[in-house]
Each structure stands twice: as structure tokens, then as C-alpha cells.
Design an enzyme around this catalytic site. Structure first.
Site, PDB file in Angstrom:
ATOM      1  N   CYS A   2       0.843  -1.192   0.000  1.00 59.22           N
ATOM      2  CA  CYS A   2       0.000   0.000   0.000  1.00 59.22           C
ATOM      3  C   CYS A   2       0.875   1.237   0.000  1.00 59.22           C
ATOM      4  O   CYS A   2       2.087   1.154   0.137  1.00 59.22           O
ATOM      5  CB  CYS A   2      -0.883  -0.024   1.246  1.00 59.22           C
ATOM      6  SG  CYS A   2      -1.753  -1.574   1.443  1.00 59.22           S
ATOM      7  N   ARG A  27       1.280   2.248  -5.767  1.00 58.94           N
ATOM      8  CA  ARG A  27       1.572   1.178  -4.816  1.00 58.94           C
ATOM      9  C   ARG A  27       0.323   0.379  -4.462  1.00 58.94           C
ATOM     10  O   ARG A  27       0.422  -0.612  -3.734  1.00 58.94           O
ATOM     11  CB  ARG A  27       2.173   1.749  -3.540  1.00 58.94           C
ATOM     12  CG  ARG A  27       3.453   2.565  -3.763  1.00 58.94           C
ATOM     13  CD  ARG A  27       3.947   3.110  -2.453  1.00 58.94           C
ATOM     14  NE  ARG A  27       4.367   2.016  -1.621  1.00 58.94           N
ATOM     15  CZ  ARG A  27       5.615   1.528  -1.594  1.00 58.94           C
ATOM     16  NH1 ARG A  27       6.521   2.060  -2.372  1.00 58.94           N
ATOM     17  NH2 ARG A  27       5.924   0.515  -0.847  1.00 58.94           N
ATOM     18  N   TRP A  73      -3.652  -1.829  -1.371  1.00 54.54           N
ATOM     19  CA  TRP A  73      -3.640  -3.037  -2.189  1.00 54.54           C
ATOM     20  C   TRP A  73      -4.143  -4.129  -1.249  1.00 54.54           C
ATOM     21  O   TRP A  73      -3.475  -4.498  -0.280  1.00 54.54           O
ATOM     22  CB  TRP A  73      -2.227  -3.377  -2.663  1.00 54.54           C
ATOM     23  CG  TRP A  73      -2.216  -4.449  -3.701  1.00 54.54           C
ATOM     24  CD1 TRP A  73      -2.353  -4.290  -5.051  1.00 54.54           C
ATOM     25  CD2 TRP A  73      -2.069  -5.871  -3.496  1.00 54.54           C
ATOM     26  NE1 TRP A  73      -2.318  -5.514  -5.684  1.00 54.54           N
ATOM     27  CE2 TRP A  73      -2.150  -6.506  -4.754  1.00 54.54           C
ATOM     28  CE3 TRP A  73      -1.900  -6.678  -2.359  1.00 54.54           C
ATOM     29  CZ2 TRP A  73      -2.056  -7.887  -4.917  1.00 54.54           C
ATOM     30  CZ3 TRP A  73      -1.813  -8.061  -2.524  1.00 54.54           C
ATOM     31  CH2 TRP A  73      -1.891  -8.651  -3.788  1.00 54.54           C
ATOM     32  N   ASN A  99       0.813  -0.583   6.007  1.00 52.23           N
ATOM     33  CA  ASN A  99       1.238  -1.273   4.778  1.00 52.23           C
ATOM     34  C   ASN A  99       1.945  -2.556   5.226  1.00 52.23           C
ATOM     35  O   ASN A  99       2.957  -2.484   5.922  1.00 52.23           O
ATOM     36  CB  ASN A  99       2.215  -0.392   3.984  1.00 52.23           C
ATOM     37  CG  ASN A  99       2.843  -1.162   2.829  1.00 52.23           C
ATOM     38  OD1 ASN A  99       2.311  -2.161   2.379  1.00 52.23           O
ATOM     39  ND2 ASN A  99       4.018  -0.712   2.401  1.00 52.23           N
ATOM     40  N   GLY A 100       1.413  -3.711   4.869  1.00 54.25           N
ATOM     41  CA  GLY A 100       2.035  -4.962   5.304  1.00 54.25           C
ATOM     42  C   GLY A 100       0.987  -5.970   5.716  1.00 54.25           C
ATOM     43  O   GLY A 100      -0.194  -5.814   5.391  1.00 54.25           O
ATOM     44  N   GLU A 484       9.618 -11.434 -21.346  1.00 61.38           N
ATOM     45  CA  GLU A 484       9.315 -10.065 -20.928  1.00 61.38           C
ATOM     46  C   GLU A 484       8.183  -9.466 -21.770  1.00 61.38           C
ATOM     47  O   GLU A 484       7.283  -8.807 -21.247  1.00 61.38           O
ATOM     48  CB  GLU A 484      10.573  -9.188 -21.004  1.00 61.38           C
ATOM     49  CG  GLU A 484      10.408  -7.735 -20.612  1.00 61.38           C
ATOM     50  CD  GLU A 484       9.883  -7.494 -19.206  1.00 61.38           C
ATOM     51  OE1 GLU A 484       9.488  -6.352 -18.914  1.00 61.38           O
ATOM     52  OE2 GLU A 484       9.808  -8.458 -18.409  1.00 61.38           O
ATOM     53  N   LYS A 488       4.656  -8.144 -20.173  1.00 60.72           N
ATOM     54  CA  LYS A 488       4.131  -6.789 -20.384  1.00 60.72           C
ATOM     55  C   LYS A 488       2.702  -6.838 -20.920  1.00 60.72           C
ATOM     56  O   LYS A 488       1.817  -6.149 -20.449  1.00 60.72           O
ATOM     57  CB  LYS A 488       5.032  -5.985 -21.337  1.00 60.72           C
ATOM     58  CG  LYS A 488       6.381  -5.610 -20.716  1.00 60.72           C
ATOM     59  CD  LYS A 488       6.332  -4.523 -19.693  1.00 60.72           C
ATOM     60  CE  LYS A 488       6.336  -5.000 -18.277  1.00 60.72           C
ATOM     61  NZ  LYS A 488       7.516  -5.500 -17.658  1.00 60.72           N
ATOM     62  N   GLU A 491       0.335  -8.060 -18.191  1.00 58.60           N
ATOM     63  CA  GLU A 491       0.155  -7.124 -17.073  1.00 58.60           C
ATOM     64  C   GLU A 491      -0.829  -5.996 -17.376  1.00 58.60           C
ATOM     65  O   GLU A 491      -1.620  -5.618 -16.534  1.00 58.60           O
ATOM     66  CB  GLU A 491       1.478  -6.446 -16.748  1.00 58.60           C
ATOM     67  CG  GLU A 491       2.439  -7.218 -15.916  1.00 58.60           C
ATOM     68  CD  GLU A 491       3.605  -6.318 -15.512  1.00 58.60           C
ATOM     69  OE1 GLU A 491       3.497  -5.661 -14.471  1.00 58.60           O
ATOM     70  OE2 GLU A 491       4.588  -6.244 -16.279  1.00 58.60           O
ATOM     71  N   HIS A 507       6.837 -29.200 -28.050  1.00 58.98           N
ATOM     72  CA  HIS A 507       6.683 -30.118 -26.904  1.00 58.98           C
ATOM     73  C   HIS A 507       5.414 -29.806 -26.119  1.00 58.98           C
ATOM     74  O   HIS A 507       5.284 -30.157 -24.951  1.00 58.98           O
ATOM     75  CB  HIS A 507       7.924 -30.020 -26.005  1.00 58.98           C
ATOM     76  CG  HIS A 507       9.189 -30.314 -26.746  1.00 58.98           C
ATOM     77  ND1 HIS A 507       9.547 -31.575 -27.165  1.00 58.98           N
ATOM     78  CD2 HIS A 507      10.155 -29.473 -27.199  1.00 58.98           C
ATOM     79  CE1 HIS A 507      10.696 -31.509 -27.823  1.00 58.98           C
ATOM     80  NE2 HIS A 507      11.088 -30.263 -27.867  1.00 58.98           N
ATOM     81  N   LYS A 606       3.091  -1.384  -7.784  1.00 60.66           N
ATOM     82  CA  LYS A 606       4.452  -1.180  -8.267  1.00 60.66           C
ATOM     83  C   LYS A 606       5.507  -1.855  -7.407  1.00 60.66           C
ATOM     84  O   LYS A 606       6.511  -2.386  -7.904  1.00 60.66           O
ATOM     85  CB  LYS A 606       4.737   0.319  -8.339  1.00 60.66           C
ATOM     86  CG  LYS A 606       6.093   0.679  -8.880  1.00 60.66           C
ATOM     87  CD  LYS A 606       6.212   0.271 -10.336  1.00 60.66           C
ATOM     88  CE  LYS A 606       7.566   0.486 -10.946  1.00 60.66           C
ATOM     89  NZ  LYS A 606       7.711  -0.112 -12.252  1.00 60.66           N
TER      90      LYS A 606
HETATM   91  C1  AGP Z   1       6.920  -5.745 -13.849  1.00 69.80           C
HETATM   92  O1  AGP Z   1       6.376  -4.969 -14.822  1.00 69.80           O
HETATM   93  C2  AGP Z   1       6.138  -5.811 -12.611  1.00 69.80           C
HETATM   94  N1  AGP Z   1       5.814  -4.568 -12.097  1.00 69.80           N
HETATM   95  C3  AGP Z   1       6.701  -6.742 -11.568  1.00 69.80           C
HETATM   96  O2  AGP Z   1       6.823  -8.014 -12.137  1.00 69.80           O
HETATM   97  C4  AGP Z   1       8.063  -6.332 -10.993  1.00 69.80           C
HETATM   98  O3  AGP Z   1       9.061  -6.503 -11.933  1.00 69.80           O
HETATM   99  C5  AGP Z   1       8.354  -7.198  -9.770  1.00 69.80           C
HETATM  100  O4  AGP Z   1       7.352  -6.984  -8.820  1.00 69.80           O
HETATM  101  C6  AGP Z   1       9.725  -6.905  -9.181  1.00 69.80           C
HETATM  102  O5  AGP Z   1       9.777  -5.613  -8.697  1.00 69.80           O
HETATM  103  P1  AGP Z   1      11.189  -4.978  -8.289  1.00 69.80           P
HETATM  104  O6  AGP Z   1      12.045  -4.913  -9.501  1.00 69.80           O
HETATM  105  O7  AGP Z   1      10.814  -3.623  -7.764  1.00 69.80           O
HETATM  106  O8  AGP Z   1      11.769  -5.848  -7.222  1.00 69.80           O
END
Ligand code: AGP
Length: 611
Positions: A2, A27, A73, A99-100, A484, A488, A491, A507, A606
Site C-alpha cells: 500500500c 503502490r 492493495w 502497509n504490510g 518479458e 508486459k 500485465e 513439446h 508497483k
Molecule cells: C513488472 O512490470 C512488474 N511490475 C513486476 O513483475 C516487478 O518486476 C516485480 O514486482 C519486481 O519488482 P522490483 O524490480 O521492484 O523488485
């Protein structure tokens, strides 16, 4: 996961807290809330975005100069107005934001229920504020002492701020696992989960360490102690980031801005590390060079996009420096009881520097005697302060939840690491080394050519925007780029995309392919091109819609695909850096065409600060 904001001082708290929440929204954006103390506590909470909260509260917001705010979150309890933070104590006089995760909240709650407490929400957090008030009243303690005592009973992770109607000149905050930064102003204090909402008010900050609690007074005095009561002398640091860096600078989305910033951010990631004599310097590595050279292996650990950057790093380091590398998901590595000791170096990659699983993997590594090295973007973050040494990516604040410039930033640092070790271990002859260094230095200037393909990419995005599934393929060092690209797209567009080694298709995954099924192929590695081409033939034979990322001028490869995007030519090893950007743009435009919230995709945040 959060976002937390707190303010105490002379100014009107409401606008400061709301603006801070807007900065923290990446966040978590399930719900938001504020509490302002103006003689009495005024709490406003709303499901949804900070804008919804602002519209709900703006006409009746009080003018108190002490306030806290939270953007959520959800972990415990569905996203709704009741489960939104702040939460209040039994009397309603103490407010908390958190947060936690409080892992033993059920046990604590049971005891409080037996003592006659009633709870409004399903959250773990509400239990903590009820406990704080109970202790405060039972032992007639100050807010600071009551919070300190309550936290000795808590198991789990937390970043909290607590405010008490009966003590309007005090804010108390504490952290364990989740990050907290204090902004030191002139007779005013700012509290936040990271420095981005603070920088426009003050550059003087204190990063609260694990198991620390702070009391902030309206008159400018403050103290920090450990949860167990040991006084701590604050270490005040100067922020280097500029407030402007966290604006959208005219772009529609942070992700778009961060994609287009990559010519500059790659330049910044390289700057000062390659000298005119082509020698490569990374102070952190040079400090640990003996350990790197004596290492049995390097273990890269990370999550999400950072983990994928680690896979590219594995190719760089094994190919150039001939040191064995393993790449581990931090969330698995931390519980796998790995064989690990002082002969190993664990490299943690993280944009935020606060990812809970990566932090825990590092704690395990340290406990087993391994050396630790960090590749991090967020300056002053927990991972940066925890590792034995490290290198910053220097790509500036990354706000879009989907990581882009931090991916290329991390791969640049990994390339510099591999080149430095190769030179030191003489595993590369001089001409090969010089060729690699000079071509790496040129990469930032080539980014403009990649970005210039945006028009074609929008056309392809139009073509696949209504699809539900897609496959991304690559071979060798471009397999991680396929991963990757798929991540993307998943996500931010919610299309179910999978990345696979192209050779792995037959396979199993090829069973998914049918007429017009989108298959994106990263075909920019010369050495394996023929193999890749035959894999493309296999999916074309099943009617796939084929989209190829090919090398500039590669007319052969262009012939085979329905759509192609050309990436500028560079050394084979550096092609991931140039080949990933079209995939970032593709995901971006598909999400825009689907009318989705690109910067705040559903269910994500994030910085993942909980397990
Ligand atoms: C990637 O686009 C995501 N936001 C997520 O997978 C991110 O890479 C992952 O949570 C790791 O975050 P960090 O690099 O801040 O540790």
C-alpha cells in the site's frame, strides 16, 4: 504494497495528504482514505482511486495541520469503503494506516473480542489499533510507548502511522519489512512509503530501518528508537531526485514516458562506467572483485521483470566472464533451503529495492554466509542498504506499474558487470572486448530508431487488440525477451500471453495455435535465426498470425512474417536491449486501444512489499 502518507506541521494537512496519495497510488489502488485531526478525528474512506476519495471529501475536508492517508492493495478483506484505511480504535479516538500483513492478527483479535471489542472491518490492521488503545489505557502510556509495546506482540510486516485525538501534537510511525521514509522540514514532518511525495517539500530524509519506531512532534522535535526501546541517532540523508522527474512531462501515461525516456536512461546507466580507454568501472564490483573472482557461482535472485533481466544477465556473465550463474525466483529461493555458503555471491535485482521476497532471499543468503550484491533503481531503498555492495541503475523514478526502463537499466548494469569481470579474468581477447564495449556505448543512440517504429507497432496492436491469447517465442539470449514481452502484454492488456523458448513449442504449446492466433517471435539473433525461422514455419503451418522482431535490413526474415518490426543492429549479446522496446510499445498500445488503465493495471502494485 500500500501507499502511506503522514504530515504534521503548520500547513493544511488535507491537500498535502491527498497530493501525496496521488504520488503513492502506483503502490495500490483498491481503495483510499484520509484522517485529519482538527480538534477531533475526521475520517474519509472510499473504494477505488484517490480521485474518488478527493471528490468524496473535498467539500467537507477540515483544515487540521496533522493528517494521515493510505492507498490500498487489498490483502485481508475485499476492496470496499469499510476495509479501506484509516482504521479506528474501539473509542474512535486513535487512527492507524498500515502497509504490510499482521500474520498473528487472528489470535490478537480473539483476545480483544473476548475483552468485548467490536470490529467494523475484516482487516488485520484494525486489530492493531484496538490493541494499541487497550495498552495505552491499561498502562496510561504515551501514544509512542503504547505503539511500541503493542508491536512487541505483532508477528508480520508493517509500515504504520498512528494518530491520537487526545494528543494532536504527535505522530508515531514504525516499520518492519515495509518501507518508511521521514521527510524533515522546518518544524514539520512528512512520512511516506518512498521519497517521491516528499521531494517537493524537503530533500532532507531519514530512511527508517527495520524494527524502528519514531515519534514526530509538531514543534519539530523527533526521536527514533528500536521496538525494544534502544534509542537510535537518526541518519539524515539528502535526496538526489528532482520533483519534476516524477511528472508525466506531457505524455499520456507514465509507462509511455518511461518507454520513451530509454535513450536517456540507458545513457545515464552507462555514464561514468566506461572510460575513454574502454575500461569498464563499477565501484561496487571493484570493491568485491576478489570475491567475484573466487566465487563458486553467482546466484541472481529477483521477481517479475527483474528476474527476467537476471536471465539476460546469466547469458552475459557466463558468455563473457565464464563464471557459472544461476537465476532464482526469490519467492521460491527463500523457502527452498538452497545449498549456499561463503563461496557464493547472491545478486539481487530490484527496481523498487523493497520487494519482500527479494529482501527475504537476501536475508537467507546473508544468514548462509554468502556475499550479496544489489542492482537496484530506488536510491536509499532497503535492498540498496542491505547488500554488501551494489550498483544503481540510475534510470530515475519508475512510476508505471509495468516496468520498462528499469528492465533495460538492469541489463545495462549486468552487461557492465560481465565486461568488467571478463577483462579482470582475461576471458575475452582484446578485440572482442573492445568491439563489445564500443557497441554497448552506442546503444543509447540507437534507441531513437526503435522508437521510430511506433507507427507500425500501433498497426499491429490494432490487429491483435481483441485477442484473448498470444505466444511469444525466442531462442538463446532472446528467450528472456519473449518472456518479458509476454509479461508486459499480460500485465496491462490482460491478454493471456505466454513466453516460450521457440524450440520448446513442439513439446506442447503448439497445441494452442490455430487460425489467426498471434505468435510474436523475437528473431534478432543471427546465430540461431535458421532455427527460429523453422519454428515460425511450424506455427504458420497451423494458421498463426506471425509478428517478427527482426534485425534491420534482414530481408530474409522479413519475408516469413505477416508483420515485422526492425530493430537496429548491434552485437548479438546486446540485442535483448534493443529487441525488448518494440514489445514494450506493443503491450502499451494494445492496452490503450482496449481503453485500460495502463499505469495502474488491475490487481497489481508497483512495489510488492508483502509475501
Ligand atoms: C513488472 O512490470 C512488474 N511490475 C513486476 O513483475 C516487478 O518486476 C516485480 O514486482 C519486481 O519488482 P522490483 O524490480 O521492484 O523488485
Amino acid at each position: 504494497m500500500c501507499g502511506i502518507i503522514g504530515y504534521i506541521g503548520k500547513r493544511d494537512a488535507f491537500p498535502i495528504v491527498i497530493k501525496g496519495l496521488e504520488r503513492m497510488e502506483y503502490r495500490g489502488y483498491d481503495s483510499a482514505g484520509v484522517a485529519i485531526l482538527d480538534g477531533s478525528l475526521h475520517v474519509f474512506k472510499k473504494k477505488g482511486k484517490v480521485a474518488d476519495l478527493y471528490n468524496f471529501a473535498k467539500d467537507s475536508a477540515p483544515h487540521g495541520s496533522i493528517g494521515i492517508g493510505h492507498t490500498r492493495w487489498a490483502t485481508h478483506g475485499i476492496p470496499n469503503d469499510v476495509n479501506a484505511h484509516p482504521h479506528l480504535s474501539e473509542s474512535g479516538k486513535i487512527a492507524i494506516i498500515h502497509n504490510g500483513i499482521i500474520e498473528n492478527y487472528a489470535v490478537l483479535k480473539d483476545a480483544l473480542l473476548h475483552a468485548g471489542h467490536t470490529f467494523k472491518s475484516e482487516t488485520d490492521t484494525e486489530v492493531l489499533v484496538h490493541l494499541i488503545e487497550t495498552i495505552k489505557e491499561k498502562d496510561t502510556l504515551s501514544l509512542f510507548a503504547a505503539v511500541q509495546q503493542a508491536l512487541t506482540q505483532v508477528v508480520g510486516a508493517y509500515g504504520i502511522v498512528v494518530m491520537d485525538e487526545t494528543d494532536p501534537d504527535t505522530l508515531v510511525c514504525a516499520r518492519k519489512g515495509s518501507p518508511l521514509v521521514l521527510g524533515i522540514g522546518n518544524e514539520e514532518f512528512f512520512i511516506a512509503s518512498d521519497a517521491s511525495p516528499i521531494v517537493e517539500y524537503t530533500k532532507k530524509v531519514v530512511y527508517l530501518e527495520n524494527d524502528q519506531i519514531a515519534e514526530l512532534k509538531r514543534n519539530g522535535e523527533y526521536k527514533i528508537e528500536t521496538i525494544s526501546g534502544t534509542p537510535h541517532t537518526p541518519f539524515v540523508e539528502e535526496l538526489t531526485m528532482e520533483a519534476e522527474a516524477i511528472g508525466k512531462e506531457g505524455y499520456d501515461h507514465y509507462m509511455q514516458k518511461e518507454i520513451f525516456e530509454q535513450a536517456t536512461t540507458i545513457h545515464d546507466a552507462l555514464r561514468g562506467h566506461i572510460l575513454p580507454d574502454l575500461s569498464v568501472h563499477l565501484r561496487g564490483v571493484e570493491e568485491m572483485i576478489a570475491s567475484f573472482n573466487g566465487a563458486r557461482r553467482l546466484i541472481i535472485t529477483a521477481c517479475g521483470t527483474s528476474w527476467i533481466a537476471g536471465l539476460v544477465g546469466e547469458y552475459f556473465i557466463e558468455n563473457l566472464a565464464r563464471i557459472p550463474v544461476e537465476v532464482e525466483y526469490a519467492s521460491e529461493f527463500r523457502y527452498r533451503n538452497p545449498v549456499l555458503d561463503e563461496r557464493d555471491i547472491v545478486i539481487a535485482i530490484s527496481q523498487s529495492g523493497e520487494t519482500a521476497d527479494t529482501l527475504a532471499a537476501l536475508e537467507l543468503a546473508k544468514a548462509r554466509g554468502a556475499k550479496t550484491y544489489g542492482i537496484v533503481n530506488a536510491v536509499g531503498s532497503s535492498i540498496a542498504r542491505m547488500t554488501d555492495a551494489g550498483s544503481y541503475m540510475h534510470v530515475g523514478p519508475e512510476i508505471g506499474v509495468a516496468s520498462t526502463k528499469a528492465f533495460t537499466g538492469a541489463t545495462i548494469v549486468l552487461a557492465l558487470l560481465a565486461l568488467l569481470l571478463a577483462k579482470d579474468r582475461s576471458t575475452l581477447d582484446d578485440s572482442a572486448y573492445e568491439q563489445l564495449v564500443t557497441s554497448l556505448e552506442k546503444i543509447d543512440a540507437q534507441i531513437a530508431d526503435v522508437l521510430a517504429t511506433e507507427k507500425q507497432i500501433i498497426e499491429i496492436a490494432e490487429r491483435i487488440k481483441d485477442k484473448d491469447n498470444a505466444l511469444f517465442l525466442g531462442r538463446g539470449i532472446l528467450f528472456p525477451v519473449a518472456l518479458e514481452g509476454a509479461l508486459k502484454l499480460k500485465e496491462i492488456s490482460y491478454i493471456h500471453a505466454e513466453g516460450y523458448p521457440a524450440g520448446e513449442m513442439k513439446h506442447g504449446p503448439i497445441a494452442l495455435v490455430e487460425a489467426d492466433f498471434p505468435v510474436v517471435v523475437v528473431a534478432t539473433n543471427k546465430e540461431l535465426l535458421e532455427k527460429v525461422i523453422s519454428n515460425v514455419q511450424e506455427v504458420k503451418a497451423r494458421g498463426a498470425l506471425t509478428i517478427g522482431i527482426v534485425r534491420e535490413g534482414d530481408t530474409e526474415a522479413k519475408k516469413i512474417f505477416d508483420y515485422t518490426i526492425e530493430a537496429p543492429n548491434s552485437e548479438e549479446l546486446w540485442m535483448p536491449i534493443l529487441s525488448v522496446i518494440p514489445l514494450q510499445l506493443l503491450a502499451y498500445h494494445v492496452a490503450v486501444l482496449r481503453g485500460l488503465d495502463v499505469d495502474k493495471p488491475r490487481n497489481l502494485a508497483k512495489s510488492v512489499t508483502v509475501e
